[in-house]
Design a protein around this motif. Structure first.
Motif, PDB file in Angstrom:
ATOM      1  N   MET A   1      16.286   9.039  11.645  1.00  0.00           N
ATOM      2  CA  MET A   1      15.355   8.842  10.528  1.00  0.00           C
ATOM      3  C   MET A   1      15.438   7.423  10.004  1.00  0.00           C
ATOM      4  O   MET A   1      16.489   6.823   9.944  1.00  0.00           O
ATOM      5  N   THR A   2      14.305   6.861   9.605  1.00  0.00           N
ATOM      6  CA  THR A   2      14.270   5.534   9.009  1.00  0.00           C
ATOM      7  C   THR A   2      14.358   5.657   7.500  1.00  0.00           C
ATOM      8  O   THR A   2      13.647   6.446   6.899  1.00  0.00           O
ATOM      9  N   THR A   3      15.247   4.886   6.893  1.00  0.00           N
ATOM     10  CA  THR A   3      15.314   4.906   5.437  1.00  0.00           C
ATOM     11  C   THR A   3      14.215   4.011   4.888  1.00  0.00           C
ATOM     12  O   THR A   3      14.148   2.838   5.228  1.00  0.00           O
ATOM     13  N   PRO A   4      13.314   4.539   4.072  1.00  0.00           N
ATOM     14  CA  PRO A   4      12.204   3.723   3.597  1.00  0.00           C
ATOM     15  C   PRO A   4      12.659   2.664   2.607  1.00  0.00           C
ATOM     16  O   PRO A   4      13.503   2.924   1.763  1.00  0.00           O
ATOM     17  N   SER A   5      12.084   1.479   2.721  1.00  0.00           N
ATOM     18  CA  SER A   5      12.373   0.461   1.723  1.00  0.00           C
ATOM     19  C   SER A   5      11.313   0.555   0.635  1.00  0.00           C
ATOM     20  O   SER A   5      10.185   0.957   0.879  1.00  0.00           O
ATOM     21  N   THR A   6      11.691   0.218  -0.582  1.00  0.00           N
ATOM     22  CA  THR A   6      10.740   0.253  -1.686  1.00  0.00           C
ATOM     23  C   THR A   6       9.876  -0.997  -1.634  1.00  0.00           C
ATOM     24  O   THR A   6      10.384  -2.095  -1.554  1.00  0.00           O
ATOM     25  N   ASP A   7       8.579  -0.818  -1.635  1.00  0.00           N
ATOM     26  CA  ASP A   7       7.701  -1.988  -1.670  1.00  0.00           C
ATOM     27  C   ASP A   7       6.409  -1.613  -2.359  1.00  0.00           C
ATOM     28  O   ASP A   7       6.087  -0.448  -2.558  1.00  0.00           O
ATOM     29  N   SER A   8       5.655  -2.633  -2.737  1.00  0.00           N
ATOM     30  CA  SER A   8       4.402  -2.369  -3.435  1.00  0.00           C
ATOM     31  C   SER A   8       3.211  -2.713  -2.544  1.00  0.00           C
ATOM     32  O   SER A   8       2.089  -2.751  -3.010  1.00  0.00           O
ATOM     33  N   GLY A   9       3.457  -2.955  -1.262  1.00  0.00           N
ATOM     34  CA  GLY A   9       2.365  -3.339  -0.386  1.00  0.00           C
ATOM     35  C   GLY A   9       1.478  -2.167  -0.050  1.00  0.00           C
ATOM     36  O   GLY A   9       1.849  -1.017  -0.212  1.00  0.00           O
ATOM     37  N   ALA A  10       0.285  -2.458   0.443  1.00  0.00           N
ATOM     38  CA  ALA A  10      -0.651  -1.394   0.768  1.00  0.00           C
ATOM     39  C   ALA A  10      -0.461  -0.898   2.194  1.00  0.00           C
ATOM     40  O   ALA A  10      -1.163  -0.024   2.637  1.00  0.00           O
ATOM     41  N   ALA A  24      -0.540   3.633   7.571  1.00  0.00           N
ATOM     42  CA  ALA A  24      -0.591   2.819   6.339  1.00  0.00           C
ATOM     43  C   ALA A  24      -1.353   3.586   5.273  1.00  0.00           C
ATOM     44  O   ALA A  24      -2.276   4.340   5.581  1.00  0.00           O
ATOM     45  N   PRO A  25      -0.981   3.430   3.994  1.00  0.00           N
ATOM     46  CA  PRO A  25      -1.715   4.140   2.928  1.00  0.00           C
ATOM     47  C   PRO A  25      -3.180   3.700   2.871  1.00  0.00           C
ATOM     48  O   PRO A  25      -3.485   2.520   3.001  1.00  0.00           O
ATOM     49  N   GLY A  26      -4.090   4.682   2.649  1.00  0.00           N
ATOM     50  CA  GLY A  26      -5.478   4.356   2.342  1.00  0.00           C
ATOM     51  C   GLY A  26      -5.557   3.826   0.919  1.00  0.00           C
ATOM     52  O   GLY A  26      -4.560   3.828   0.183  1.00  0.00           O
ATOM     53  N   PRO A  27      -6.765   3.390   0.487  1.00  0.00           N
ATOM     54  CA  PRO A  27      -6.893   2.722  -0.814  1.00  0.00           C
ATOM     55  C   PRO A  27      -6.350   3.520  -2.000  1.00  0.00           C
ATOM     56  O   PRO A  27      -5.778   2.952  -2.914  1.00  0.00           O
ATOM     57  N   ARG A  28      -6.536   4.856  -2.016  1.00  0.00           N
ATOM     58  CA  ARG A  28      -6.078   5.665  -3.159  1.00  0.00           C
ATOM     59  C   ARG A  28      -4.806   6.449  -2.822  1.00  0.00           C
ATOM     60  O   ARG A  28      -4.428   7.365  -3.561  1.00  0.00           O
ATOM     61  N   ASP A  29      -4.121   6.073  -1.708  1.00  0.00           N
ATOM     62  CA  ASP A  29      -2.947   6.842  -1.276  1.00  0.00           C
ATOM     63  C   ASP A  29      -1.649   6.351  -1.890  1.00  0.00           C
ATOM     64  O   ASP A  29      -1.456   5.143  -2.115  1.00  0.00           O
ATOM     65  N   LEU A  30      -0.745   7.305  -2.087  1.00  0.00           N
ATOM     66  CA  LEU A  30       0.654   7.013  -2.368  1.00  0.00           C
ATOM     67  C   LEU A  30       1.435   7.346  -1.105  1.00  0.00           C
ATOM     68  O   LEU A  30       1.155   8.349  -0.442  1.00  0.00           O
ATOM     69  N   GLY A  46       2.040  19.358  14.423  1.00  0.00           N
ATOM     70  CA  GLY A  46       1.347  19.570  13.148  1.00  0.00           C
ATOM     71  C   GLY A  46       2.381  19.706  12.052  1.00  0.00           C
ATOM     72  O   GLY A  46       3.218  20.606  12.083  1.00  0.00           O
ATOM     73  N   VAL A  47       2.356  18.794  11.096  1.00  0.00           N
ATOM     74  CA  VAL A  47       3.344  18.832  10.008  1.00  0.00           C
ATOM     75  C   VAL A  47       2.819  19.734   8.905  1.00  0.00           C
ATOM     76  O   VAL A  47       1.768  19.471   8.317  1.00  0.00           O
ATOM     77  N   LEU A  48       3.556  20.809   8.626  1.00  0.00           N
ATOM     78  CA  LEU A  48       3.179  21.738   7.560  1.00  0.00           C
ATOM     79  C   LEU A  48       3.732  21.242   6.230  1.00  0.00           C
ATOM     80  O   LEU A  48       4.384  20.208   6.163  1.00  0.00           O
ATOM     81  N   GLY A  49       3.534  22.036   5.205  1.00  0.00           N
ATOM     82  CA  GLY A  49       4.096  21.692   3.900  1.00  0.00           C
ATOM     83  C   GLY A  49       3.014  21.239   2.942  1.00  0.00           C
ATOM     84  O   GLY A  49       2.186  20.381   3.273  1.00  0.00           O
ATOM     85  N   PHE A  50       3.011  21.826   1.740  1.00  0.00           N
ATOM     86  CA  PHE A  50       2.036  21.461   0.703  1.00  0.00           C
ATOM     87  C   PHE A  50       2.781  21.000  -0.549  1.00  0.00           C
ATOM     88  O   PHE A  50       2.713  19.837  -0.915  1.00  0.00           O
ATOM     89  N   ASP A  51       3.535  21.908  -1.181  1.00  0.00           N
ATOM     90  CA  ASP A  51       4.267  21.528  -2.387  1.00  0.00           C
ATOM     91  C   ASP A  51       5.353  20.497  -2.083  1.00  0.00           C
ATOM     92  O   ASP A  51       6.121  20.663  -1.131  1.00  0.00           O
ATOM     93  N   ALA A  52       5.432  19.467  -2.926  1.00  0.00           N
ATOM     94  CA  ALA A  52       6.491  18.474  -2.760  1.00  0.00           C
ATOM     95  C   ALA A  52       6.803  17.803  -4.087  1.00  0.00           C
ATOM     96  O   ALA A  52       5.969  17.748  -4.987  1.00  0.00           O
ATOM     97  N   ALA A  53       8.033  17.286  -4.162  1.00  0.00           N
ATOM     98  CA  ALA A  53       8.412  16.356  -5.229  1.00  0.00           C
ATOM     99  C   ALA A  53       9.141  15.205  -4.564  1.00  0.00           C
ATOM    100  O   ALA A  53       9.904  15.412  -3.611  1.00  0.00           O
ATOM    101  N   GLY A  54       8.895  13.993  -5.040  1.00  0.00           N
ATOM    102  CA  GLY A  54       9.518  12.836  -4.408  1.00  0.00           C
ATOM    103  C   GLY A  54       9.287  11.567  -5.213  1.00  0.00           C
ATOM    104  O   GLY A  54       8.909  11.620  -6.387  1.00  0.00           O
ATOM    105  N   VAL A  55       9.515  10.434  -4.530  1.00  0.00           N
ATOM    106  CA  VAL A  55       9.447   9.123  -5.179  1.00  0.00           C
ATOM    107  C   VAL A  55       8.409   8.262  -4.456  1.00  0.00           C
ATOM    108  O   VAL A  55       8.405   8.203  -3.213  1.00  0.00           O
ATOM    109  N   VAL A  56       7.557   7.586  -5.211  1.00  0.00           N
ATOM    110  CA  VAL A  56       6.551   6.699  -4.619  1.00  0.00           C
ATOM    111  C   VAL A  56       7.248   5.457  -4.054  1.00  0.00           C
ATOM    112  O   VAL A  56       7.986   4.778  -4.773  1.00  0.00           O
ATOM    113  N   VAL A  57       7.024   5.173  -2.759  1.00  0.00           N
ATOM    114  CA  VAL A  57       7.639   3.980  -2.169  1.00  0.00           C
ATOM    115  C   VAL A  57       6.607   2.920  -1.773  1.00  0.00           C
ATOM    116  O   VAL A  57       6.970   1.780  -1.478  1.00  0.00           O
TER     117      VAL A  57
END
Ligand SMILES: NC(=O)c1ccc[n+]([C@@H]2O[C@H](COP(=O)([O-])OP(=O)(O)OC[C@H]3O[C@@H](n4cnc5c(N)ncnc54)[C@H](OP(=O)(O)O)[C@@H]3O)[C@@H](O)[C@H]2O)c1
Length: 347
Positions: free
Chosen positions: A1-10, A43-49, A76-87
């Motif tokens: 697994m890759t550990t995500p880095s925090t960034d504000s890029g799109a 990559a995130p779309g314009p309104r994506d987190l 196919g990745v399942l899963g609907f409910d989630a809690a997490g951190v915006v990166v």
């Protein structure tokens, strides 16, 4: 697994994430049911987190999609409910910033939350309640949205609404939060079905005034409320149309959230009763510009932090991998779970 880095890029070029995917439609013990995989992240779309997922909860819809939707050769990745951190955030995101904690139920059309990283449209996301852990928060979004839309959308109830509401399947995920919401926001008398001592105790904790056994629904309800009920919210509707017609008053209304086969609604005609559907994915599927689910989740968050709503998590499994999601799917497909089953990343 890759550990995500925090960034504000799109963009998130070249990121990969671990995920739990299914390769074939079918039963849990079939080959390719739920597997640990590594996948590239778009990559995130314009309104994506882009969210680093910390916990998910499993709903019956996860089980139904796994059993029936063939992902056509791709994981196919399942899963609907989630809690997490915006990166990371898309270029036009308005309501969230990198580092904020969020919760959401997502959509049927995109890769799901059973993953280390997930893209989700901000219009479907709320800020996570500050007073809950990620696991406790992940129990809530899909069921809270469903309950909210059933009570205040389909039934058109408002603050202070009076009358009697029968909740069928009340110990399940939706019923558990719907009872709390109705108690917090209306003056309804709440009649809940529960057929076991432990589920009866649970629905009383969630806010039910009275409890009836669903195995003899008509007589059990009329024994408690001889004058009948004004509304029904039903998570278990198969074979119940006549009983609903019998226990509902003239012009009463049912909101069903399940998928009953061979539904015959003619028993509702003599008393001019109505039948409504509530489907939590109607907005993401058909009204993608709407921010209504964002607003509801923000309000749910406020209610939790004000002590008016509590988590419905009853089972917590960790870490978030195929083995634990398989256990969670098995529990949920038993139709005997009370509250919600959550799977969280290891702390
Ligand atoms: N439309 C939507 O957007 C939406 C959203 C969420 C869920 N759903 C659907 O709603 C249904 C319920 O899901 P859920 O997660 O809320 O609950 P769930 O986990 O399926 O509910 C389990 C509980 O339901 C009770 N139950 C089992 N069989 C029953 C029956 N025949 N009649 C009445 N109660 C029964 C059991 O308690 P006791 O037997 O002890 O009473 C059990 O504790 C599923 O079909 C799900 O797909 C739809």
């Amino acid at each position: 697994m890759t550990t995500p880095s925090t960034d504000s890029g799109a963009t998130a070029p070249g990121r990969t994430t671990r995920a739990v995917a299914h390769l074939n439609a079918g039963p849990l013990d079939g080959s390719g049911a739920l597997l640990d995989v590594d996948l590239e992240v778009d990559a995130p779309g314009p309104r994506d987190l882009l969210v680093e997922v910390r916990a998910v909860s499993v709903n019956p819809v996860d089980v139904k999609v796994r059993a029936s939707r063939d992902p056509a050769g791709r994981p196919g990745v399942l899963g609907f409910d989630a809690a997490g951190v915006v990166v990371a955030v898309g270029a036009d995101v308005e309501s969230f910033a990198v580092g904020e904690e969020v919760f959401y139920a997502g959509s049927l059309e995109r890769a799901g939350s059973d993953a280390g990283l997930q893209l989700v449209d901000e219009r479907l996301v709320g800020h996570k309640p500050r007073t809950l852990s990620f696991a406790e928060a992940a129990a809530l979004p899909l069921t809270a949205l469903t309950a909210w839309e059933a009570l205040f959308g389909a039934l058109g109830l408002d603050e202070g609404a009076e009358g009697t509401l029968l909740v069928v399947g009340a110990a399940g995920g939706v019923g558990s939060v719907l009872l709390q919401l109705a108690r917090a926001r209306t003056r309804l008398r709440l009649l809940a079905t529960a057929s076991r001592p432990e589920s009866a105790q649970w629905v009383r904790r969630m806010g039910a005034h009275d409890v009836v056994d669903h195995h003899d629904l008509r007589d059990a309800v009329l024994a408690v409320v001889p004058e009948g009920v004004d509304h029904v919210v039903s998570a278990y509707s198969a074979g119940n149309a006549q009983a609903f017609a019998d226990v509902l008053r003239v012009r009463g209304a049912v909101v069903a959230i399940d998928d009953p086969e061979d539904l015959d609604l003619t028993p509702l005609k003599p008393k001019s009763q109505s039948w409504h559907w509530e489907f939590v994915f109607t907005r993401p599927l058909f009204e993608p510009e709407s921010s209504a689910q964002h607003e509801v989740l923000e309000e749910v968050s406020r209610l939790v932090d004000a002590g008016e709503l509590r988590t419905t998590m009853t089972t917590l499994l960790s870490p978030l991998d195929a083995a634990n999601l398989t256990k969670a799917h098995r529990l949920v497909e038993s139709s005997a779970t009370i509250g919600k089953v959550v799977v969280a990343v290891a702390e």
